[in-house]
Scaffold this motif. Structure first.
Motif, PDB file in Angstrom:
ATOM      1  N   TYR A   1       0.870  -1.176   0.000  1.00  0.00           N
ATOM      2  CA  TYR A   1       0.000   0.000   0.000  1.00  0.00           C
ATOM      3  C   TYR A   1       0.908   1.227   0.000  1.00  0.00           C
ATOM      4  O   TYR A   1       1.224   1.785   1.044  1.00  0.00           O
ATOM      5  CB  TYR A   1      -0.938   0.014   1.200  1.00  0.00           C
ATOM      6  CG  TYR A   1      -2.037   1.042   1.070  1.00  0.00           C
ATOM      7  CD1 TYR A   1      -3.173   0.777   0.317  1.00  0.00           C
ATOM      8  CD2 TYR A   1      -1.931   2.280   1.694  1.00  0.00           C
ATOM      9  CE1 TYR A   1      -4.185   1.713   0.183  1.00  0.00           C
ATOM     10  CE2 TYR A   1      -2.926   3.233   1.565  1.00  0.00           C
ATOM     11  CZ  TYR A   1      -4.057   2.941   0.810  1.00  0.00           C
ATOM     12  OH  TYR A   1      -5.053   3.887   0.680  1.00  0.00           O
TER      13      TYR A   1
ATOM     14  N   SER B   1       0.487   7.590  -5.239  1.00  0.00           N
ATOM     15  CA  SER B   1      -0.472   7.021  -6.182  1.00  0.00           C
ATOM     16  C   SER B   1      -0.042   7.362  -7.596  1.00  0.00           C
ATOM     17  O   SER B   1       0.716   8.316  -7.814  1.00  0.00           O
ATOM     18  CB  SER B   1      -1.875   7.571  -5.939  1.00  0.00           C
ATOM     19  OG  SER B   1      -2.368   7.187  -4.682  1.00  0.00           O
TER      20      SER B   1
ATOM     21  N   ALA C   1      -4.588  -0.218  -4.851  1.00  0.00           N
ATOM     22  CA  ALA C   1      -3.719   0.331  -3.807  1.00  0.00           C
ATOM     23  C   ALA C   1      -2.792   1.404  -4.363  1.00  0.00           C
ATOM     24  O   ALA C   1      -2.335   2.284  -3.629  1.00  0.00           O
ATOM     25  CB  ALA C   1      -2.912  -0.787  -3.165  1.00  0.00           C
ATOM     26  N   CYS C   2      -2.523   1.328  -5.657  1.00  0.00           N
ATOM     27  CA  CYS C   2      -1.678   2.321  -6.333  1.00  0.00           C
ATOM     28  C   CYS C   2      -2.511   3.453  -6.935  1.00  0.00           C
ATOM     29  O   CYS C   2      -1.985   4.288  -7.676  1.00  0.00           O
ATOM     30  CB  CYS C   2      -0.848   1.657  -7.423  1.00  0.00           C
ATOM     31  SG  CYS C   2       0.355   0.467  -6.795  1.00  0.00           S
ATOM     32  N   GLY C   3      -3.811   3.478  -6.612  1.00  0.00           N
ATOM     33  CA  GLY C   3      -4.674   4.548  -7.103  1.00  0.00           C
ATOM     34  C   GLY C   3      -5.024   4.416  -8.568  1.00  0.00           C
ATOM     35  O   GLY C   3      -5.364   5.410  -9.218  1.00  0.00           O
TER      36      GLY C   3
ATOM     37  N   LYS D   1      -8.215   3.761  -4.056  1.00  0.00           N
ATOM     38  CA  LYS D   1      -7.149   3.698  -3.051  1.00  0.00           C
ATOM     39  C   LYS D   1      -7.715   3.685  -1.631  1.00  0.00           C
ATOM     40  O   LYS D   1      -7.159   3.037  -0.743  1.00  0.00           O
ATOM     41  CB  LYS D   1      -6.184   4.870  -3.218  1.00  0.00           C
ATOM     42  CG  LYS D   1      -4.886   4.703  -2.427  1.00  0.00           C
ATOM     43  CD  LYS D   1      -3.882   5.773  -2.773  1.00  0.00           C
ATOM     44  CE  LYS D   1      -2.563   5.540  -2.036  1.00  0.00           C
ATOM     45  NZ  LYS D   1      -1.798   4.416  -2.588  1.00  0.00           N
TER      46      LYS D   1
END
Length: 366
Positions: free
Chosen positions: A182, A186, A283-285, A340
């Protein structure tokens, strides 16, 4: 109180697949964050390097199995029995999506509690182009899995929809996969890149994605589709895709960097067990577009809020949704921000606590 011993049994941990990735995360977070002595048993991997990183607090075991079916099965049973006799685990968790793992509670002499972890859909057995005989074999496998599955203290599936595949079992529980990472940052979502991660295969449906991409590429030839995963050239000739701005790469250890450099994630699977790549991208947007296949995507993506679900195997709809996000930067940014936030429900500490609670409950049962 005496430290409890936990043994994971799986076919292999050195590959680059989803099961290996999940097990590296899950076993490591249990070994590092809780009071368990964690062991991991795999087949034919003595001295081999793992693709993913595992905790140094895990003890690894392996033995060789080979030969004809009788010889293989005998060495499989005897090898596992020998290691269990040595370790004396309190809990054994079987992570083997094939049939043989289902037999272990009947084959092995132990007072240990048994857990079965199902990482894929039953549909993995129903492969493309099956003849009548193979279809019958598949039905028999499913029947045996249902009957043998009741021998475990718990049978763990990844999503609520996965429960439907195992209708006769009353020992089912749902524990989803944990996030791999996480990151604090992002994706800027300003790169003209769409990413898809997974073995090039019938299950992952990259042939459907390539068909959908044809419409996208003709309208936006400056956008790229990047495929990451092992390739079977007999299934999809990746060398011929470059003319449509489709690039193929081998499995990537640091896949997080690739997500952060992409603007859209697309999943074209015909069926899934969960969809680990979806929560990693979120999780990386990165907003995700996925076929609403059995099973997983609809338990992860909130349609029209943090991503898009598409009618299963509809290449026209998939192309239209890709074009929608490519041509609408504001929507892309909005979905990415919400993705996210929403994916935090799969954070490692939350999932690890679910496993710890399960282990404690099982150990208290007579």
């Amino acid at each position: 109180m005496k430290t409890k011993k936990l043994l994971y049994i799986t076919n292999g941990i050195t590959g680059s697949g989803g099961l290996e990735r999940v097990l590296s995360i899950k076993a490591s977070m249990i070994a590092d964050g809780f009071d368990y002595e964690v062991h991991l048993l795999s087949l034919n991997e003595e001295g081999k390097e793992t693709f993913f990183s595992f905790s140094k607090n895990i003890s690894f075991h392996s033995f060789s199995v080979s030969g004809n079916p009788v010889s293989y099965f005998t060495s499989y049973k005897n090898g596992i029995q020998k290691i269990i006799n040595h370790i004396q685990p309190d809990i054994i968790s079987v992570c083997d999506d094939g049939l043989k793992g289902f037999f272990l509670p009947k084959l092995i002499q132990t007072d240990s509690k048994w857990i079965y972890e199902r990482h894929v859909s039953k549909l993995i057995e129903a492969r493309f182009g099956q003849g009548v005989i193979n279809k019958v074999i598949t039905k028999v496998k499913w029947f045996l899995m249902e009957k043998l599955g009741s021998d475990f203290s718990r049978f763990i599936v990844l999503t609520d929809r996965n429960r439907k595949e195992w209708s006769t079992l009353n020992n089912l529980e749902v524990i989803p996969n944990p996030l791999s990472f996480y990151p604090g940052e992002s994706s800027a979502l300003d790169q003209k890149k769409v990413i898809c991660v997974g073995k090039i295969s019938y299950q992952k449906g990259q042939d459907l994605l390539v068909e959908a991409w044809d419409k996208v590429w003709r309208k936006h030839p400056d956008w790229k589709l990047e495929l990451y995963g092992k390739s079977n050239e007999d299934y999809l000739n990746t060398e011929r895709l470059k003319e449509k701005n489709i690039l193929h790469f081998p499995p990537e250890k640091n896949i997080m960097e690739k997500y952060l450099d992409s603007s859209i994630y697309v999943m074209s699977s015909r069926f899934e067990g969960f969809g680990m790549v979806l929560i990693e991208a979120m999780a990386c947007g990165v907003p995700c577009i996925s076929f609403d296949c059995d099973y997983g995507p609809s338990d992860i993506i909130i349609d029209n809020e943090d991503g898009l679900l598409v009618k299963k195997e509809s290449t026209k709809d998939l192309a239209d949704k890709l074009l929608l996000l490519i041509e609408n930067n504001d929507l892309r940014q909005d979905f990415g921000k919400k993705a996210k936030v929403n994916v935090q429900r799969f954070e490692q500490s939350i999932i690890a606590q679910k496993w710890d609670n399960l282990f404690k409950r099982i150990l208290q049962e007579i």
